[in-house]
Design a protein around this motif. Structure first.
Motif, PDB file in Angstrom:
ATOM      1  N   ARG A 113       0.782  -1.263   0.025  1.00  0.00           N
ATOM      2  CA  ARG A 113      -0.075  -0.139   0.032  1.00  0.00           C
ATOM      3  C   ARG A 113       0.850   1.258   0.006  1.00  0.00           C
ATOM      4  O   ARG A 113       2.100   1.205   0.352  1.00  0.00           O
ATOM      5  CB  ARG A 113      -0.918  -0.305   1.285  1.00  0.00           C
ATOM      6  CG  ARG A 113      -1.785  -1.041   1.258  1.00  0.00           C
ATOM      7  CD  ARG A 113      -2.675  -1.090   2.437  1.00  0.00           C
ATOM      8  NE  ARG A 113      -3.821  -0.302   2.390  1.00  0.00           N
ATOM      9  CZ  ARG A 113      -4.564  -0.111   3.259  1.00  0.00           C
ATOM     10  NH1 ARG A 113      -4.526  -0.908   4.600  1.00  0.00           N
ATOM     11  NH2 ARG A 113      -5.844   0.521   3.258  1.00  0.00           N
ATOM     12  N   LEU A 114       0.369   2.203  -0.550  1.00  0.00           N
ATOM     13  CA  LEU A 114       1.055   3.436  -0.574  1.00  0.00           C
ATOM     14  C   LEU A 114       1.303   4.117   1.046  1.00  0.00           C
ATOM     15  O   LEU A 114       0.346   3.736   1.723  1.00  0.00           O
ATOM     16  CB  LEU A 114       0.255   4.577  -1.366  1.00  0.00           C
ATOM     17  CG  LEU A 114      -0.096   4.328  -2.881  1.00  0.00           C
ATOM     18  CD1 LEU A 114      -0.822   5.337  -3.518  1.00  0.00           C
ATOM     19  CD2 LEU A 114       1.255   4.207  -3.529  1.00  0.00           C
ATOM     20  N   GLY A 115       2.389   4.844   1.032  1.00  0.00           N
ATOM     21  CA  GLY A 115       2.697   5.167   2.489  1.00  0.00           C
ATOM     22  C   GLY A 115       3.962   6.002   2.128  1.00  0.00           C
ATOM     23  O   GLY A 115       4.567   6.370   1.132  1.00  0.00           O
ATOM     24  N   LEU A 116       4.270   6.655   3.564  1.00  0.00           N
ATOM     25  CA  LEU A 116       5.359   7.861   3.303  1.00  0.00           C
ATOM     26  C   LEU A 116       6.751   7.065   3.716  1.00  0.00           C
ATOM     27  O   LEU A 116       7.593   7.460   3.151  1.00  0.00           O
ATOM     28  CB  LEU A 116       5.231   8.834   4.241  1.00  0.00           C
ATOM     29  CG  LEU A 116       4.351  10.191   3.999  1.00  0.00           C
ATOM     30  CD1 LEU A 116       3.930  10.767   5.148  1.00  0.00           C
ATOM     31  CD2 LEU A 116       4.815  11.070   3.062  1.00  0.00           C
ATOM     32  N   ARG A 117       6.731   5.939   4.259  1.00  0.00           N
ATOM     33  CA  ARG A 117       7.779   5.064   4.363  1.00  0.00           C
ATOM     34  C   ARG A 117       8.454   4.568   3.283  1.00  0.00           C
ATOM     35  O   ARG A 117       7.795   3.892   2.573  1.00  0.00           O
ATOM     36  CB  ARG A 117       7.677   3.940   5.725  1.00  0.00           C
ATOM     37  CG  ARG A 117       7.459   4.522   7.187  1.00  0.00           C
ATOM     38  CD  ARG A 117       7.303   3.349   7.962  1.00  0.00           C
ATOM     39  NE  ARG A 117       6.814   3.713   9.267  1.00  0.00           N
ATOM     40  CZ  ARG A 117       6.936   3.078  10.149  1.00  0.00           C
ATOM     41  NH1 ARG A 117       6.883   1.590  10.255  1.00  0.00           N
ATOM     42  NH2 ARG A 117       6.430   3.392  11.541  1.00  0.00           N
ATOM     43  N   ARG A 390     -17.991  -2.477   4.371  1.00  0.00           N
ATOM     44  CA  ARG A 390     -16.739  -1.304   4.183  1.00  0.00           C
ATOM     45  C   ARG A 390     -15.487  -1.708   4.648  1.00  0.00           C
ATOM     46  O   ARG A 390     -15.520  -2.477   5.881  1.00  0.00           O
ATOM     47  CB  ARG A 390     -17.439  -0.092   5.237  1.00  0.00           C
ATOM     48  CG  ARG A 390     -18.718   0.556   4.811  1.00  0.00           C
ATOM     49  CD  ARG A 390     -19.308   1.600   5.478  1.00  0.00           C
ATOM     50  NE  ARG A 390     -18.057   2.806   5.271  1.00  0.00           N
ATOM     51  CZ  ARG A 390     -18.365   4.061   4.902  1.00  0.00           C
ATOM     52  NH1 ARG A 390     -19.692   4.250   4.584  1.00  0.00           N
ATOM     53  NH2 ARG A 390     -17.642   4.887   4.833  1.00  0.00           N
ATOM     54  N   LEU A 391     -14.599  -1.528   3.957  1.00  0.00           N
ATOM     55  CA  LEU A 391     -13.164  -1.774   4.161  1.00  0.00           C
ATOM     56  C   LEU A 391     -12.419  -0.838   3.157  1.00  0.00           C
ATOM     57  O   LEU A 391     -12.798  -0.543   2.256  1.00  0.00           O
ATOM     58  CB  LEU A 391     -12.772  -3.186   4.126  1.00  0.00           C
ATOM     59  CG  LEU A 391     -12.609  -3.960   2.572  1.00  0.00           C
ATOM     60  CD1 LEU A 391     -11.837  -5.264   2.716  1.00  0.00           C
ATOM     61  CD2 LEU A 391     -13.824  -4.017   2.024  1.00  0.00           C
ATOM     62  N   CYS A 392     -11.094  -0.618   3.476  1.00  0.00           N
ATOM     63  CA  CYS A 392     -10.279   0.299   2.567  1.00  0.00           C
ATOM     64  C   CYS A 392      -8.759  -0.711   2.463  1.00  0.00           C
ATOM     65  O   CYS A 392      -7.836  -0.367   3.439  1.00  0.00           O
ATOM     66  CB  CYS A 392      -9.940   1.629   3.446  1.00  0.00           C
ATOM     67  SG  CYS A 392      -8.806   2.536   2.237  1.00  0.00           S
ATOM     68  N   ASP A 393      -8.815  -1.539   1.726  1.00  0.00           N
ATOM     69  CA  ASP A 393      -7.663  -2.347   1.702  1.00  0.00           C
ATOM     70  C   ASP A 393      -6.698  -2.018   0.274  1.00  0.00           C
ATOM     71  O   ASP A 393      -5.691  -2.546   0.369  1.00  0.00           O
ATOM     72  CB  ASP A 393      -8.090  -3.784   1.667  1.00  0.00           C
ATOM     73  CG  ASP A 393      -8.800  -4.193   0.320  1.00  0.00           C
ATOM     74  OD1 ASP A 393      -9.453  -3.283  -0.346  1.00  0.00           O
ATOM     75  OD2 ASP A 393      -9.105  -5.377  -0.064  1.00  0.00           O
ATOM     76  N   LEU A 394      -7.169  -1.375  -0.561  1.00  0.00           N
ATOM     77  CA  LEU A 394      -6.038  -0.823  -1.585  1.00  0.00           C
ATOM     78  C   LEU A 394      -5.607   0.752  -1.400  1.00  0.00           C
ATOM     79  O   LEU A 394      -4.361   0.832  -1.428  1.00  0.00           O
ATOM     80  CB  LEU A 394      -7.044  -0.673  -2.781  1.00  0.00           C
ATOM     81  CG  LEU A 394      -7.384  -2.028  -3.664  1.00  0.00           C
ATOM     82  CD1 LEU A 394      -8.359  -2.025  -4.700  1.00  0.00           C
ATOM     83  CD2 LEU A 394      -6.295  -2.907  -3.731  1.00  0.00           C
ATOM     84  N   GLY A 395      -6.378   1.649  -0.743  1.00  0.00           N
ATOM     85  CA  GLY A 395      -6.037   2.684  -0.007  1.00  0.00           C
ATOM     86  C   GLY A 395      -5.277   3.795  -1.130  1.00  0.00           C
ATOM     87  O   GLY A 395      -4.662   4.572  -0.504  1.00  0.00           O
ATOM     88  N   TYR A 396      -5.668   4.019  -2.280  1.00  0.00           N
ATOM     89  CA  TYR A 396      -5.189   4.883  -3.295  1.00  0.00           C
ATOM     90  C   TYR A 396      -5.466   6.227  -2.702  1.00  0.00           C
ATOM     91  O   TYR A 396      -4.779   7.243  -2.965  1.00  0.00           O
ATOM     92  CB  TYR A 396      -5.450   4.663  -4.497  1.00  0.00           C
ATOM     93  CG  TYR A 396      -4.669   3.425  -5.131  1.00  0.00           C
ATOM     94  CD1 TYR A 396      -3.333   3.493  -5.329  1.00  0.00           C
ATOM     95  CD2 TYR A 396      -5.362   2.211  -5.244  1.00  0.00           C
ATOM     96  CE1 TYR A 396      -2.572   2.429  -5.906  1.00  0.00           C
ATOM     97  CE2 TYR A 396      -4.526   1.140  -5.520  1.00  0.00           C
ATOM     98  CZ  TYR A 396      -3.224   1.122  -6.033  1.00  0.00           C
ATOM     99  OH  TYR A 396      -2.737   0.004  -6.290  1.00  0.00           O
ATOM    100  N   LEU A 397      -6.674   6.400  -2.003  1.00  0.00           N
ATOM    101  CA  LEU A 397      -7.512   7.742  -1.628  1.00  0.00           C
ATOM    102  C   LEU A 397      -7.290   7.851  -0.088  1.00  0.00           C
ATOM    103  O   LEU A 397      -7.934   8.923   0.438  1.00  0.00           O
ATOM    104  CB  LEU A 397      -8.843   7.800  -2.199  1.00  0.00           C
ATOM    105  CG  LEU A 397      -8.859   7.749  -3.661  1.00  0.00           C
ATOM    106  CD1 LEU A 397     -10.661   7.540  -4.005  1.00  0.00           C
ATOM    107  CD2 LEU A 397      -8.324   8.756  -4.624  1.00  0.00           C
ATOM    108  N   ARG A 398      -6.424   7.189   0.433  1.00  0.00           N
ATOM    109  CA  ARG A 398      -6.258   7.591   1.957  1.00  0.00           C
ATOM    110  C   ARG A 398      -5.663   8.744   1.998  1.00  0.00           C
ATOM    111  O   ARG A 398      -4.792   9.216   0.982  1.00  0.00           O
ATOM    112  CB  ARG A 398      -5.221   6.242   2.501  1.00  0.00           C
ATOM    113  CG  ARG A 398      -6.151   5.122   2.780  1.00  0.00           C
ATOM    114  CD  ARG A 398      -5.438   4.025   3.721  1.00  0.00           C
ATOM    115  NE  ARG A 398      -3.848   3.984   3.162  1.00  0.00           N
ATOM    116  CZ  ARG A 398      -2.749   3.261   3.872  1.00  0.00           C
ATOM    117  NH1 ARG A 398      -3.282   2.908   4.974  1.00  0.00           N
ATOM    118  NH2 ARG A 398      -1.745   3.196   3.483  1.00  0.00           N
ATOM    119  N   THR A 399      -5.768   9.474   3.327  1.00  0.00           N
ATOM    120  CA  THR A 399      -5.111  10.777   3.364  1.00  0.00           C
ATOM    121  C   THR A 399      -4.144  10.475   4.614  1.00  0.00           C
ATOM    122  O   THR A 399      -4.611   9.898   5.783  1.00  0.00           O
ATOM    123  CB  THR A 399      -6.215  11.739   3.999  1.00  0.00           C
ATOM    124  OG1 THR A 399      -7.202  11.939   2.852  1.00  0.00           O
ATOM    125  CG2 THR A 399      -5.554  13.091   4.426  1.00  0.00           C
TER     126      THR A 399
END
Length: 491
Positions: A113-117, A390-399
């Protein structure tokens, strides 16, 4: 899991900013959804002499899932065999390629998943996936190919852009935000220099958070400079266009000026949000871009949203535009990446005047209005929406946001309401939100099969103006769309 190794694609010599001396295209095929604007569609448009555009959204997950399905036809393996760092491509293949494909009810293996690390596996997959999509789109013709990104998905941008540049992308198009740092990113990457962009982190005060990429970590051998793609900023106002054009550091090479009827996301109305009797945002004179002011900036621009006919092109040219961007007509053509059954259902409903496309102010987790096409069996139906866990497992639009203790967390209004509320946001913000990541992926036939047997339903988007269908064949091709606009309907 290895592949027959072809000669790696040669790195292209740098010829200065821009695509070359070729005149700008009259038609730009919109970069739509997750995989709707795939390489087959972009290639077909480029073969017709216009700008074919692949969607750069979530290419990492679409590549991984197609490899897990066995890569029918071998196109992805053919592209990866030409990647300039063979060992990197082989690592991606070894993680995801399944000879013969997984069984229909087996869940897809997840991608990082996308992230800052920093995450090397994530960067490698993104670079390879974007390279493959552009590489395949460019085969068999000498027409221009572009790739479309969303500024909103900042965490994916550096690795994705570098992969597209390696494959020779002629244009980068970017909307859903202010792409002020992208010109510098392109300048650095064509010289294989490390680069980064600023990431918006809620609650970060004056602390600057960034995401970047060092090309030397992926291509350790010395490399020749690459050709820089042109940047087209997708905007909805002349004010934003003027802001970006005022400085060489932020100035794009042109603009796509969208109206609110264009498919997908649209900018919210300026000022206080008002809804009409159908619950859709009300736009007024303040939301109309001044094409004269955009023309005065001295950069080429294209008009989008309701211009996908020969009359629309004539109106755009009369307003000083270089041409138009067309989305929905291409989304419904035979080369579209949409699941073919869903594409045909959309066509039938639109041709019969029964297709409702609503500009939903709450559907998207981004907070931007989003066009939802109402098709039975998709998430647009209230019953289908209510049954989806409801779940968020791809997470491209996470803030990204700063937690009370100072660490970085991630939240999305489409995740479980209680989870979202525990991350410091009001529960009512999550009401009515839809998981665009999973819904749009399902729309191209790559929806996740959950381990409990649940299969992700599709979410469909289209522009609100379907006048482009008049005069087109019942099951039209990309070339039909180009001819229909440039030559006009048959007399």
């Amino acid at each position: 899991m290895s592949v027959v190794r072809a000669a790696a694609v040669p790195l292209q010599a740098h010829s200065g900013p821009g695509v070359s001396e070729a005149p700008p295209p009259v038609l730009i095929q919109g970069g739509m959804g997750v995989g709707v604007s795939g390489w087959r569609l972009a290639r077909a448009v480029a073969r017709a002499g216009q700008l074919g555009v692949v969607s750069g959204t979530a290419l990492d997950v679409t590549l991984a899932r197609r490899l897990q399905r066995g890569d029918p036809g071998g196109d992805l393996r053919r592209a990866l065999a030409c990647f300039p760092a063979p060992a990197l491509a082989e690592r991606v293949l070894s993680r995801y390629f399944v000879p013969g494909g997984i069984a229909p009810d087996v869940p897809y293996r997840p991608v990082p998943r996308l992230g800052l690390r920093p995450n090397r596996a994530r960067d490698e997959l993104a670079v390879v996936a974007n390279f493959a999509e552009v590489f395949l789109a460019k085969q068999g013709h000498d027409g221009p190919i572009g790739i479309n990104y969303l500024e909103k998905i900042q965490l994916a941008t550096p690795a994705a852009v570098y992969g597209a540049i390696l494959a020779g992308a002629d244009y980068v198009l970017m909307g859903a935000g202010i792409p002020a740092e992208i010109p510098s990113l392109l300048d650095a990457f064509v010289a294989h220099r490390p680069a980064e962009i600023t990431v918006a982190v809620a609650g970060a005060d004056d602390t600057r958070h960034t995401i970047g990429l060092d090309p030397a970590a992926l291509l350790p051998r010395p490399a020749e400079p690459l050709r820089r793609p042109d940047l087209l900023a997708i905007v909805s106002s002349h004010v934003l266009a003027a802001y970006l054009a005022r400085s060489p550091r932020t100035r794009p090479d042109g603009f796509v000026l969208e109206t609110p009827v264009a498919g997908g996301h649209s900018a919210p109305p300026r000022g206080r949000l008002r809804l009409d009797q159908d619950g859709e945002p009300v736009y007024g004179p303040r939301d109309e871009a001044d094409t004269g002011k955009v023309a005065a900036l001295g950069l080429p621009f294209w008009l989008a949203g309701g211009y996908g006919t020969s009359d629309g092109l004539a109106r755009a040219l009369a307003a000083g535009a270089t041409g138009i961007q067309v989305g929905s007509a291409f989304a419904l053509c035979r080369e579209s990446g949409l699941d073919d059954e869903l594409r045909r259902r959309l066509l039938r409903q639109a041709a019969g005047g029964a297709l409702e496309v609503r500009n939903d102010p709450r559907a998207s987790p981004t907070g931007f209005p989003f066009k939802v096409a109402h098709v039975p069996g998709t998430v647009s139906e209230s019953g289908v929406y209510a049954q989806r866990p409801r779940l968020c497992d791809l997470g491209y639009l996470r803030t990204p946001y700063v937690k009370p203790e100072g660490a970085i967390g991630y939240r999305c209004p489409a995740e479980p309401v209680g989870t979202y509320a525990r991350k410091g946001r009001p529960a009512e913000e999550a009401a009515g939100r839809q998981c665009l990541c999973n819904g749009l992926t399902a729309a191209i036939g790559l929806g996740q099969h959950r381990s409990d047997g649940y299969h992700e339903p599709a979410l469909l988007t289209l522009g609100q103006d379907t006048a482009f269908l008049h005069g087109l064949p019942g099951d039209h091709s990309a070339a039909d769309v180009v001819d229909h606009i440039l030559l006009g309907p048959p007399t």
